[in-house]
Design an enzyme around this catalytic site. Structure first.
Site: not given
Ligand code: MG
Length: 374
Positions: A170, A271
């Site tokens: 991240k 997703k």
């Protein structure tokens, strides 16, 4: 079994809390998650067949979706499905779209539950019904929360000992700080490891370009969603050589086609909930494979139910087209189906039983938030 046996008689909607397994899940722009409301739907047909689905948006500022929104949307959607044939996924999808515009993340739970019913009545795993099985032992990746470089290295090293070799770091902070994070992790891993730097759309274009230049010397690094929009990501991509992964901005097949036509991407992070369920995710999966992209397959968050759905979707991807999958039930602590499917040594299995192939323990979900009946 005749269609009346698969007619939807009842929908129960449950809520439970999911806790992140590693403390704070830190993303760009100060987004921190450690506990989230997940929503489970159980569809029961006239013949008493049950199907389960789950939706767990990643907080309220990741996508235009949130836990309370899923529950409110399901209050609108569930009554509209009563009397429909759960095994007729096309009709279920059309009814949902005629009832409520958008809110694909909530529709995803109902779509998933109908696939589970279809699998149970046909005796087949969802993976087979989605087009077939090309792999049953899936490579997994984990996201590494944003933090000081040494913390991120320690996280990666611990996961490597567990057998994970795909990492998503991240980033999305000041480019120089992100460069130090990536640098430290690259120095700690080997050639068997694959790395993605995911800014979750946080960089302004100028910072993204600087970040891409700083990170560009790591030749095996991939860059994910540097900026919020497709257009901004495309402009960054034109100025760098890092393979580009797009996630948040690929919301449907139309956007995917435009992105590929513009040469904006090499990989999609797909997703299930973002695109509105397994039915639509399969379409995007197959299009992405045929368009020459590589895929990450997952959902925004979730537990055992989401993980099972992800594994069935990923099973139909050719191994050379699949980057890695996330087994969200390794990221979260609560297990409503006995921690199944269960990963081992960085790999995830695809359940072989009918439908999702897991046994949901409804008692763990408590009383339904609400129930609708025919
Ligand atoms: Mg991402």
């Amino acid at each position: 079994m005749d269609a009346s046996a698969t007619r939807i008689e009842r929908v129960d909607v449950y809520g439970y809390e999911l806790t992140y397994a590693h403390g704070d899940y830190v993303m760009s722009s100060g987004r921190i998650v450690n506990r989230l409301p997940s929503t489970v739907v159980r569809i029961t047909t006239r013949a008493g067949v049950t199907g389960f689905g789950e939706a767990c948006p990643l907080g309220a500022t990741y996508l235009p979706a949130f836990g309370g929104g899923a529950r409110a949307a399901l209050k609108e959607l569930a009554p509209a499905l009563l009397g429909l044939d759960a095994s007729n996924l096309a009709a279920v999808g059309e009814r949902m779209d005629r009832t409520l515009r958008g809110h694909g993340y909530a529709k995803s739970a109902l779509d998933m539950a109908c696939w589970d019913v279809l699998g149970k009545v046909t005796g087949m795993p969802i993976a087979s019904l989605l087009g077939g099985v090309l792999q049953t032992d899936l490579p997994l990746y984990v996201a590494v929360p944003m933090g000081p470089p040494a913390e991120m290295v320690a996280f990666v090293q611990e996961q490597r000992r567990e057998g994970i070799h795909h990492f998503q770091l991240k980033v999305g902070d000041a480019p120089e700080k992100d460069a130090a994070r990536v640098e430290a992790v690259v120095a700690a891993i080997g050639e068997e490891d694959a790395l993605v730097a995911d800014a979750n759309g946080a960089w302004r274009r100028q910072d993204a370009i600087i970040a891409a230049r700083l990170l560009g010397r790591h030749e095996r690094l991939r860059l994910e969603q540097p900026c919020p929009t497709l257009e901004e990501c495309l402009s960054v991509r034109r100025l760098c050589t890092l393979p580009m992964v797009l996630d948040e901005c690929i919301t449907d097949l139309g956007v995917l086609v435009r992105a590929v036509a513009a040469d904006a991407m090499d990989q999609i992070n797909l997703k299930i909930g973002r695109v509105g369920g397994l039915t639509r995710a399969r379409l995007i999966r197959d299009a992405a494979v045929k368009l020459g992209l590589r895929l990450m397959i997952e959902d925004s968050w979730g537990g055992d139910i989401v993980t099972a759905a992800v594994s069935h979707l990923a099973a139909g991807t050719p191994p050379e087209a699949l980057f890695a999958v996330s087994f969200m039930n390794d990221w979260t602590m609560e297990h409503v189906a006995g921690y199944a499917p269960r990963s081992s040594a960085g790999r995830g299995p695809v359940p072989t039983g009918p439908g999702l192939g897991i046994e949901v323990d409804v008692a763990m979900l408590g009383a339904p938030l609400f129930t609708v009946r025919a």
